[in-house]
Scaffold this active site. Structure first.
Site, PDB file in Angstrom:
ATOM      1  N   LYS A  16       0.855  -1.209   0.000  1.00 47.95           N
ATOM      2  CA  LYS A  16       0.000   0.000   0.000  1.00 47.95           C
ATOM      3  C   LYS A  16       0.879   1.243   0.000  1.00 47.95           C
ATOM      4  O   LYS A  16       0.731   2.121  -0.849  1.00 47.95           O
ATOM      5  CB  LYS A  16      -0.891   0.022   1.237  1.00 47.95           C
ATOM      6  CG  LYS A  16      -1.570   1.368   1.500  1.00 47.95           C
ATOM      7  CD  LYS A  16      -2.490   1.361   2.679  1.00 47.95           C
ATOM      8  CE  LYS A  16      -1.881   1.826   3.942  1.00 47.95           C
ATOM      9  NZ  LYS A  16      -1.635   3.255   4.115  1.00 47.95           N
ATOM     10  N   ASN A  17       1.855   1.290   0.884  1.00 50.07           N
ATOM     11  CA  ASN A  17       2.655   2.515   1.036  1.00 50.07           C
ATOM     12  C   ASN A  17       3.705   2.651  -0.044  1.00 50.07           C
ATOM     13  O   ASN A  17       4.353   3.692  -0.163  1.00 50.07           O
ATOM     14  CB  ASN A  17       3.269   2.581   2.438  1.00 50.07           C
ATOM     15  CG  ASN A  17       2.182   2.733   3.492  1.00 50.07           C
ATOM     16  OD1 ASN A  17       1.030   3.043   3.164  1.00 50.07           O
ATOM     17  ND2 ASN A  17       2.520   2.482   4.735  1.00 50.07           N
ATOM     18  N   ARG A  50      -8.725  -0.664   3.933  1.00 44.77           N
ATOM     19  CA  ARG A  50      -7.868   0.395   3.371  1.00 44.77           C
ATOM     20  C   ARG A  50      -6.495  -0.170   3.011  1.00 44.77           C
ATOM     21  O   ARG A  50      -5.830   0.335   2.108  1.00 44.77           O
ATOM     22  CB  ARG A  50      -7.682   1.531   4.392  1.00 44.77           C
ATOM     23  CG  ARG A  50      -8.901   2.382   4.643  1.00 44.77           C
ATOM     24  CD  ARG A  50      -8.538   3.590   5.459  1.00 44.77           C
ATOM     25  NE  ARG A  50      -7.311   4.183   4.946  1.00 44.77           N
ATOM     26  CZ  ARG A  50      -6.519   4.976   5.664  1.00 44.77           C
ATOM     27  NH1 ARG A  50      -6.826   5.265   6.910  1.00 44.77           N
ATOM     28  NH2 ARG A  50      -5.422   5.498   5.155  1.00 44.77           N
ATOM     29  N   ARG A 106      -0.912  14.498  12.567  1.00 43.78           N
ATOM     30  CA  ARG A 106      -0.499  14.393  11.161  1.00 43.78           C
ATOM     31  C   ARG A 106      -0.294  15.757  10.481  1.00 43.78           C
ATOM     32  O   ARG A 106      -0.851  16.048   9.445  1.00 43.78           O
ATOM     33  CB  ARG A 106      -1.484  13.556  10.345  1.00 43.78           C
ATOM     34  CG  ARG A 106      -1.940  12.258  10.947  1.00 43.78           C
ATOM     35  CD  ARG A 106      -0.857  11.221  11.139  1.00 43.78           C
ATOM     36  NE  ARG A 106      -0.309  10.666   9.937  1.00 43.78           N
ATOM     37  CZ  ARG A 106      -0.825   9.624   9.286  1.00 43.78           C
ATOM     38  NH1 ARG A 106      -1.904   9.051   9.722  1.00 43.78           N
ATOM     39  NH2 ARG A 106      -0.246   9.159   8.194  1.00 43.78           N
ATOM     40  N   ASP A 109       3.710  20.515   8.315  1.00 40.05           N
ATOM     41  CA  ASP A 109       4.655  21.636   8.420  1.00 40.05           C
ATOM     42  C   ASP A 109       5.992  21.338   7.737  1.00 40.05           C
ATOM     43  O   ASP A 109       6.565  22.177   7.054  1.00 40.05           O
ATOM     44  CB  ASP A 109       4.876  21.997   9.892  1.00 40.05           C
ATOM     45  CG  ASP A 109       5.271  20.789  10.743  1.00 40.05           C
ATOM     46  OD1 ASP A 109       4.627  19.724  10.597  1.00 40.05           O
ATOM     47  OD2 ASP A 109       6.243  20.886  11.497  1.00 40.05           O
ATOM     48  N   ASP A 143       3.922   0.695  12.104  1.00 41.59           N
ATOM     49  CA  ASP A 143       2.693   0.121  11.540  1.00 41.59           C
ATOM     50  C   ASP A 143       2.421  -1.295  12.039  1.00 41.59           C
ATOM     51  O   ASP A 143       1.333  -1.817  11.836  1.00 41.59           O
ATOM     52  CB  ASP A 143       2.739   0.127  10.006  1.00 41.59           C
ATOM     53  CG  ASP A 143       2.626   1.539   9.470  1.00 41.59           C
ATOM     54  OD1 ASP A 143       2.844   1.736   8.257  1.00 41.59           O
ATOM     55  OD2 ASP A 143       2.354   2.452  10.257  1.00 41.59           O
ATOM     56  N   CYS A 184      -5.877  12.373  12.556  1.00 36.55           N
ATOM     57  CA  CYS A 184      -6.694  11.159  12.503  1.00 36.55           C
ATOM     58  C   CYS A 184      -6.524  10.513  13.869  1.00 36.55           C
ATOM     59  O   CYS A 184      -5.847  11.044  14.741  1.00 36.55           O
ATOM     60  CB  CYS A 184      -6.224  10.233  11.391  1.00 36.55           C
ATOM     61  SG  CYS A 184      -4.600   9.567  11.681  1.00 36.55           S
ATOM     62  N   ILE A 228       6.794   7.223  17.005  1.00 40.97           N
ATOM     63  CA  ILE A 228       6.520   7.890  15.724  1.00 40.97           C
ATOM     64  C   ILE A 228       5.221   8.688  15.770  1.00 40.97           C
ATOM     65  O   ILE A 228       5.186   9.846  15.386  1.00 40.97           O
ATOM     66  CB  ILE A 228       6.483   6.854  14.573  1.00 40.97           C
ATOM     67  CG1 ILE A 228       7.774   6.034  14.526  1.00 40.97           C
ATOM     68  CG2 ILE A 228       6.189   7.554  13.247  1.00 40.97           C
ATOM     69  CD1 ILE A 228       9.028   6.826  14.194  1.00 40.97           C
TER      70      ILE A 228
HETATM   71  C1  EPZ Z   1       3.728   7.131   6.218  1.00 42.25           C
HETATM   72  O1  EPZ Z   1       2.923   8.134   6.839  1.00 42.25           O
HETATM   73  C2  EPZ Z   1       2.849   5.902   6.096  1.00 42.25           C
HETATM   74  N1  EPZ Z   1       1.703   6.209   5.234  1.00 42.25           N
HETATM   75  C3  EPZ Z   1       2.364   5.480   7.485  1.00 42.25           C
HETATM   76  O2  EPZ Z   1       1.594   4.282   7.338  1.00 42.25           O
HETATM   77  C4  EPZ Z   1       3.589   5.155   8.343  1.00 42.25           C
HETATM   78  O3  EPZ Z   1       3.166   4.816   9.651  1.00 42.25           O
HETATM   79  C5  EPZ Z   1       4.507   6.400   8.402  1.00 42.25           C
HETATM   80  O4  EPZ Z   1       4.851   6.800   7.057  1.00 42.25           O
HETATM   81  C6  EPZ Z   1       5.783   6.113   9.170  1.00 42.25           C
HETATM   82  O5  EPZ Z   1       6.468   5.066   8.557  1.00 42.25           O
HETATM   83  C7  EPZ Z   1       1.866   6.151   3.878  1.00 42.25           C
HETATM   84  O6  EPZ Z   1       2.941   5.857   3.382  1.00 42.25           O
HETATM   85  C8  EPZ Z   1       0.664   6.454   3.041  1.00 42.25           C
HETATM   86  P1  EPZ Z   1       5.629  10.587   8.501  1.00 42.25           P
HETATM   87  P2  EPZ Z   1       3.444   9.680   6.888  1.00 42.25           P
HETATM   88  O7  EPZ Z   1       5.500  11.829   7.709  1.00 42.25           O
HETATM   89  O8  EPZ Z   1       4.201   9.981   5.659  1.00 42.25           O
HETATM   90  C9  EPZ Z   1       5.150  13.738  12.019  1.00 42.25           C
HETATM   91  C10 EPZ Z   1      -0.314   2.922   7.505  1.00 42.25           C
HETATM   92  O9  EPZ Z   1      -0.964   2.407   8.418  1.00 42.25           O
HETATM   93  N2  EPZ Z   1       5.172  14.771  10.961  1.00 42.25           N
HETATM   94  O10 EPZ Z   1       6.915   9.802   8.436  1.00 42.25           O
HETATM   95  O11 EPZ Z   1       2.297  10.518   7.251  1.00 42.25           O
HETATM   96  C11 EPZ Z   1       3.882  12.895  11.939  1.00 42.25           C
HETATM   97  O12 EPZ Z   1       2.813  13.533  12.598  1.00 42.25           O
HETATM   98  C12 EPZ Z   1       0.190   4.351   7.645  1.00 42.25           C
HETATM   99  O13 EPZ Z   1      -0.009   2.340   6.424  1.00 42.25           O
HETATM  100  C13 EPZ Z   1       5.178  16.117  11.341  1.00 42.25           C
HETATM  101  O14 EPZ Z   1       5.185  16.449  12.529  1.00 42.25           O
HETATM  102  O15 EPZ Z   1       4.447   9.564   8.133  1.00 42.25           O
HETATM  103  C14 EPZ Z   1       4.290  11.618  12.628  1.00 42.25           C
HETATM  104  O16 EPZ Z   1       4.178  11.780  14.028  1.00 42.25           O
HETATM  105  C15 EPZ Z   1      -0.090   4.920   9.033  1.00 42.25           C
HETATM  106  N3  EPZ Z   1       5.187  17.067  10.361  1.00 42.25           N
HETATM  107  C16 EPZ Z   1       5.765  11.472  12.239  1.00 42.25           C
HETATM  108  O17 EPZ Z   1       6.199  12.788  11.811  1.00 42.25           O
HETATM  109  C17 EPZ Z   1       5.192  16.743   9.030  1.00 42.25           C
HETATM  110  O18 EPZ Z   1       5.203  17.668   8.180  1.00 42.25           O
HETATM  111  C18 EPZ Z   1       6.004  10.487  11.094  1.00 42.25           C
HETATM  112  O19 EPZ Z   1       5.240  10.926  10.016  1.00 42.25           O
HETATM  113  C19 EPZ Z   1       5.181  15.372   8.669  1.00 42.25           C
HETATM  114  C20 EPZ Z   1       5.177  14.402   9.655  1.00 42.25           C
END
Ligand code: EPZ
Length: 416
Positions: free
Chosen positions: A22-23, A397, A121, A124, A305, A116, A327
């Site tokens: 998926k990712n 999903r 999420r 920034d 995950d 969510c 995370i």
């Molecule tokens: C991706 O989410 C995946 N989703 C997530 O999988 C996965 O858990 C995550 O990466 C970590 O590996 C997809 O690929 C579609 P991040 P993403 O940006 O990109 C914070 C699943 O179940 N953050 O690495 O959203 C954020 O809030 C999903 O398949 C900021 O603060 O993850 C989080 O706490 C769930 N500011 C942390 O960083 C930002 O601008 C990691 O987020 C961006 C992120």
């Protein structure tokens, strides 16, 4: 039918093929917008997040042809850069269109659904990074308006290796004027997949999988056909199903190289694992033991995950385990549901202490998000009696057909 009924207690024994990631798929669907022509993705999982992303691409003007797990995207003509709320609110991967539409059309108006159940999420880091490349943002509460008069390469330093932010910078940079250097970027397999896909289409990206990536902008990308890698989170889910029922599970087409940390933890829990190419056999007969601590981390550390699924496993392990979620700030949603089944879990900030009980008891529980929902299904496999997991749509999903796959392994599971 939006619930899953599991009659627990079966010892799983069987073989299952692992679906496409998926990712891995979602950023490639976004990246197809950068190719003024046809892109074919093979081994594309039949999951609702992909369905939603395809609807967004069609709304943008792409012509999509799906044939089982092969998806052809013709992005010759992009007619829309304005994505209204009703289209983007359903999932957060729509934010991946940010980079793709900036790279293709230099602008996008979209809505960001914001938080969510697993966390706030924010985006920034995405916005800060893209501003270094000439992108200007106007955002008001959940609307994001981004445009770039002259998109150019830039020096980007990510304060956290955000997967999505890394993907958006790459998608924006491949057709931008000049060189983009990203420091502190994510190293997840999904990043390598995206860079491999783009380089095959003619992009110039170096360092994929490292914490520094360099992208030299090119004028145009070529049409390509690409086979998507298997899903390491789905693979890990099914290995755990074997461990929790003390069974023997064989995975076909598993992304073995991406699962080393998972194998290490599973062996500490008493599982025996045999690997041959992309074939994995796990024997859970002597599992499931607790381990002192499990900490989620960015890749190649333990994946967030699978944190919920391992919590379900530790709830029936001998002894206590402390899980630390590093995370997402709110990823212990299944504790209330596991407790209904008799689990002994206590939470303190980003740590949960799970002390194994002899057996969970089947009852009605509620999935509140994708990975927690899958973890509740695993708990149902090991519980005595029948477990009803509501809100199956969350699980759909990311899992093509969790009932089909677990039935192949001998589970007594059906949709109701
Ligand atoms: C991706 O989410 C995946 N989703 C997530 O999988 C996965 O858990 C995550 O990466 C970590 O590996 C997809 O690929 C579609 P991040 P993403 O940006 O990109 C914070 C699943 O179940 N953050 O690495 O959203 C954020 O809030 C999903 O398949 C900021 O603060 O993850 C989080 O706490 C769930 N500011 C942390 O960083 C930002 O601008 C990691 O987020 C961006 C992120």
């Amino acid at each position: 039918m939006d619930a899953i009924s599991i009659c627990g207690g079966n010892t799983l024994c069987g073989e299952v093929k692992i679906q496409g990631s998926k990712n891995g798929t979602l950023p490639l669907l976004a990246a197809s917008v950068l190719i003024k022509g046809k892109t074919v993705l093979e081994n594309c999982p039949r999951i609702t997040d992909v369905d939603h992303m395809i609807k967004l691409l069609e709304y943008a003007g792409c012509k999509i042809t799906r044939n089982n797990r092969s998806v052809e995207i013709d992005a010759s003509h992009i007619s829309q850069t304005d994505f209204p709320k009703e289209h983007t609110g359903v999932m957060r991967s729509s934010i991946m269109l940010l980079g793709a539409m900036l790279g293709r059309a230099g602008e996008i108006r979209t809505f960001y659904p914001g938080g969510c159940v697993i966390g706030e999420r924010p985006i920034d880091m995405h916005m800060e990074a893209l501003s270094q490349m000439g992108v200007e943002f106007t955002d008001s509460d959940s609307e994001v308006l981004a445009h770039a008069k002259d998109l150019h390469g830039g020096k980007v330093k990510l304060s956290f290796p955000s997967v999505g932010a890394t993907e958006n910078v790459i998608l924006t940079a491949v057709l931008a004027e000049g060189v983009t250097q990203i420091e502190g970027c994510a190293r997840e397999p999904e990043i390598v997949e995206l860079c491999t896909f783009l380089n095959k289409a003619g992009a110039k990206i170096e360092g994929a999988g490292e914490s520094r990536i360099r992208i030299t902008g090119v004028k145009k990308l070529q049409e390509i056909c690409y086979r998507i890698m298997p899903d390491r989170i789905v693979a890990g889910t099914y290995l755990l199903a074997g461990v929790m029922t003390k069974g023997i599970v064989v995975l076909n087409k598993a992304p073995v190289d991406q699962m080393q940390e998972l194998f290490r933890v599973l062996q500490l829990m008493g599982a025996d694992i045999v690997i041959a190419g992309d074939w994995v056999c796990i024997n859970g007969e002597h599992a499931c033991k607790s381990i002192p601590a499990l900490k989620t981390s960015v890749y190649p550390g333990f994946p967030t995950d699978l944190q919920s699924a391992f919590m379900a496993a530790f709830s029936i392990a001998e002894g206590c385990t402390i899980i630390e979620e590093n995370i997402f700030e709110n990823r212990f949603k299944i504790v209330s549901e596991l407790s209904k089944m008799g689990a002994d879990v206590r939470i303190c900030d980003n740590r949960a202490m799970i002390c194994g009980v002899d057996s969970l008891k089947g009852c009605t529980v509620e999935a509140m998000e994708l990975r927690g929902g899958a973890a509740l299904v695993l708990a149902g496999l090991a519980a005595s009696g029948t477990t009803l997991v509501e809100n199956k749509h969350f699980i759909d999903r990311g899992y093509e057909d969790i009932g089909r796959d677990l039935r192949a392994l001998g589970a007594n599971i059906r949709y109701v």
